[in-house]
Design a protein around this motif. Structure first.
Motif, PDB file in Angstrom:
ATOM      1  N   LEU A  48       0.805  -1.219   0.000  1.00 37.62           N
ATOM      2  CA  LEU A  48       0.000   0.000   0.000  1.00 37.62           C
ATOM      3  C   LEU A  48       0.841   1.273   0.000  1.00 37.62           C
ATOM      4  N   SER A  49       1.964   1.251   0.685  1.00 41.67           N
ATOM      5  CA  SER A  49       2.782   2.476   0.766  1.00 41.67           C
ATOM      6  C   SER A  49       3.316   2.889  -0.607  1.00 41.67           C
ATOM      7  N   ASP A  50       3.506   1.936  -1.515  1.00 42.87           N
ATOM      8  CA  ASP A  50       3.971   2.276  -2.865  1.00 42.87           C
ATOM      9  C   ASP A  50       2.952   3.115  -3.631  1.00 42.87           C
ATOM     10  N   LEU A  51       1.686   3.028  -3.247  1.00 38.56           N
ATOM     11  CA  LEU A  51       0.640   3.753  -3.961  1.00 38.56           C
ATOM     12  C   LEU A  51       0.548   5.211  -3.544  1.00 38.56           C
ATOM     13  N   ARG A  52       1.188   5.554  -2.440  1.00 35.01           N
ATOM     14  CA  ARG A  52       1.254   6.945  -1.964  1.00 35.01           C
ATOM     15  C   ARG A  52      -0.118   7.594  -1.789  1.00 35.01           C
ATOM     16  N   LEU A  53      -1.033   6.850  -1.191  1.00 35.48           N
ATOM     17  CA  LEU A  53      -2.351   7.403  -0.875  1.00 35.48           C
ATOM     18  C   LEU A  53      -2.261   8.204   0.420  1.00 35.48           C
ATOM     19  N   GLU A  54      -3.087   9.204   0.545  1.00 37.29           N
ATOM     20  CA  GLU A  54      -3.101  10.032   1.745  1.00 37.29           C
ATOM     21  C   GLU A  54      -3.460   9.204   2.968  1.00 37.29           C
ATOM     22  N   ASP A  55      -2.693   9.358   4.044  1.00 38.06           N
ATOM     23  CA  ASP A  55      -2.962   8.619   5.278  1.00 38.06           C
ATOM     24  C   ASP A  55      -4.375   8.868   5.797  1.00 38.06           C
ATOM     25  N   ALA A  56      -4.851  10.101   5.676  1.00 35.99           N
ATOM     26  CA  ALA A  56      -6.191  10.436   6.182  1.00 35.99           C
ATOM     27  C   ALA A  56      -7.278   9.644   5.453  1.00 35.99           C
ATOM     28  N   VAL A  57      -7.009   9.236   4.217  1.00 36.33           N
ATOM     29  CA  VAL A  57      -7.987   8.483   3.433  1.00 36.33           C
ATOM     30  C   VAL A  57      -7.997   7.018   3.851  1.00 36.33           C
ATOM     31  N   VAL A  58      -6.823   6.429   4.007  1.00 38.33           N
ATOM     32  CA  VAL A  58      -6.748   4.983   4.240  1.00 38.33           C
ATOM     33  C   VAL A  58      -6.682   4.585   5.709  1.00 38.33           C
ATOM     34  N   ALA A  59      -6.321   5.504   6.596  1.00 44.14           N
ATOM     35  CA  ALA A  59      -6.115   5.165   8.009  1.00 44.14           C
ATOM     36  C   ALA A  59      -7.330   4.532   8.701  1.00 44.14           C
ATOM     37  N   PRO A  60      -8.554   4.965   8.425  1.00 43.18           N
ATOM     38  CA  PRO A  60      -9.695   4.374   9.143  1.00 43.18           C
ATOM     39  C   PRO A  60     -10.023   2.933   8.732  1.00 43.18           C
ATOM     40  N   PHE A  61      -9.339   2.393   7.731  1.00 41.64           N
ATOM     41  CA  PHE A  61      -9.703   1.094   7.175  1.00 41.64           C
ATOM     42  C   PHE A  61      -8.575   0.081   7.304  1.00 41.64           C
ATOM     43  N   GLN A  62      -8.957  -1.185   7.321  1.00 38.31           N
ATOM     44  CA  GLN A  62      -7.985  -2.267   7.209  1.00 38.31           C
ATOM     45  C   GLN A  62      -7.936  -2.608   5.724  1.00 38.31           C
ATOM     46  N   ILE A  63      -6.769  -2.442   5.124  1.00 34.50           N
ATOM     47  CA  ILE A  63      -6.650  -2.644   3.690  1.00 34.50           C
ATOM     48  C   ILE A  63      -5.615  -3.734   3.423  1.00 34.50           C
ATOM     49  N   GLY A  64      -6.014  -4.703   2.639  1.00 38.84           N
ATOM     50  CA  GLY A  64      -5.107  -5.751   2.206  1.00 38.84           C
ATOM     51  C   GLY A  64      -5.002  -5.719   0.697  1.00 38.84           C
ATOM     52  N   MET A  65      -3.806  -6.036   0.199  1.00 39.08           N
ATOM     53  CA  MET A  65      -3.594  -5.993  -1.241  1.00 39.08           C
ATOM     54  C   MET A  65      -2.755  -7.200  -1.622  1.00 39.08           C
ATOM     55  N   GLU A  66      -3.163  -7.881  -2.673  1.00 40.81           N
ATOM     56  CA  GLU A  66      -2.364  -9.018  -3.122  1.00 40.81           C
ATOM     57  C   GLU A  66      -2.364  -9.071  -4.638  1.00 40.81           C
ATOM     58  N   LEU A  67      -1.282  -9.591  -5.178  1.00 39.11           N
ATOM     59  CA  LEU A  67      -1.198  -9.815  -6.610  1.00 39.11           C
ATOM     60  C   LEU A  67      -1.871 -11.150  -6.897  1.00 39.11           C
ATOM     61  N   THR A  68      -2.548 -11.233  -8.026  1.00 38.90           N
ATOM     62  CA  THR A  68      -3.282 -12.455  -8.342  1.00 38.90           C
ATOM     63  C   THR A  68      -2.537 -13.269  -9.378  1.00 38.90           C
ATOM     64  N   LYS A  69      -2.591 -14.561  -9.200  1.00 35.14           N
ATOM     65  CA  LYS A  69      -2.019 -15.550 -10.109  1.00 35.14           C
ATOM     66  C   LYS A  69      -0.957 -14.990 -11.035  1.00 35.14           C
ATOM     67  N   PRO A  70       0.222 -14.773 -10.504  1.00 33.35           N
ATOM     68  CA  PRO A  70       1.281 -14.263 -11.386  1.00 33.35           C
ATOM     69  C   PRO A  70       1.547 -15.224 -12.547  1.00 33.35           C
ATOM     70  N   ALA A  71       1.907 -14.668 -13.660  1.00 28.92           N
ATOM     71  CA  ALA A  71       2.254 -15.478 -14.814  1.00 28.92           C
ATOM     72  C   ALA A  71       3.479 -16.330 -14.464  1.00 28.92           C
ATOM     73  N   ARG A  72       3.660 -17.426 -15.174  1.00 25.50           N
ATOM     74  CA  ARG A  72       4.806 -18.301 -14.923  1.00 25.50           C
ATOM     75  C   ARG A  72       6.092 -17.477 -14.975  1.00 25.50           C
ATOM     76  N   GLY A  73       6.900 -17.626 -13.956  1.00 22.76           N
ATOM     77  CA  GLY A  73       8.159 -16.909 -13.894  1.00 22.76           C
ATOM     78  C   GLY A  73       8.044 -15.528 -13.275  1.00 22.76           C
ATOM     79  N   ALA A  74       6.855 -15.139 -12.823  1.00 22.11           N
ATOM     80  CA  ALA A  74       6.680 -13.818 -12.221  1.00 22.11           C
ATOM     81  C   ALA A  74       7.318 -13.793 -10.839  1.00 22.11           C
ATOM     82  N   ASP A  75       7.748 -12.627 -10.428  1.00 18.47           N
ATOM     83  CA  ASP A  75       8.371 -12.444  -9.121  1.00 18.47           C
ATOM     84  C   ASP A  75       7.338 -11.877  -8.159  1.00 18.47           C
ATOM     85  N   ALA A  76       6.905 -12.680  -7.185  1.00 21.60           N
ATOM     86  CA  ALA A  76       5.869 -12.249  -6.237  1.00 21.60           C
ATOM     87  C   ALA A  76       6.345 -11.095  -5.359  1.00 21.60           C
ATOM     88  N   ALA A  77       7.629 -11.009  -5.090  1.00 22.57           N
ATOM     89  CA  ALA A  77       8.151  -9.949  -4.224  1.00 22.57           C
ATOM     90  C   ALA A  77       8.119  -8.586  -4.911  1.00 22.57           C
TER      91      ALA A  77
END
Length: 120
Positions: A48-77
């Protein structure tokens, strides 16, 4: 009929407010930020920090983010090669939450077992 049921009973929506609207708005902000991040970097952000959203916008919420089914050979990190993402925004207790995917499909997260809107 109770005034707080508004549209659920087919009545005019003048007094009804969607309790998940703030979570939907934050999910939309995350979606557009991910889209811009992809345009700028050629990959999706892995946190989430890479997206540079305003803290006041996201702070009241629990936010989870995940990449979906990376293509073969994709780097999850690094997100290199991933073809999608899912963002989950938790709303207030007893309301569930909201999801948004890379294709802009919004969804609702189910309530926890035993919870219901308006329950005690």
């Amino acid at each position: 009929k109770p005034a707080d049921q508004g549209l659920a009973l087919g009545a005019a929506g003048s007094g009804w407010l969607d309790p998940l609207w703030p979570a939907r708005l934050v999910a939309a902000c995350c979606y557009y930020a991910q889209r811009q991040y992809f345009e700028d970097h050629g990959r999706y952000a892995t946190n989430l920090s890479d997206l540079r959203l305003e803290d006041a916008v996201v702070a009241p919420f629990q936010i989870g983010m995940e990449l979906t089914k990376p293509a073969r050979g994709a780097d999850a990190a690094t997100g290199e090669g991933a073809h999608g993402f899912v963002v989950r925004v938790g709303a207030a207790p007893k309301l569930g939450g909201v999801t948004v995917r890379h294709d802009r499909l919004f969804g609702l997260e189910p309530l926890a077992v035993g919870d219901e809107i308006g329950g005690s």
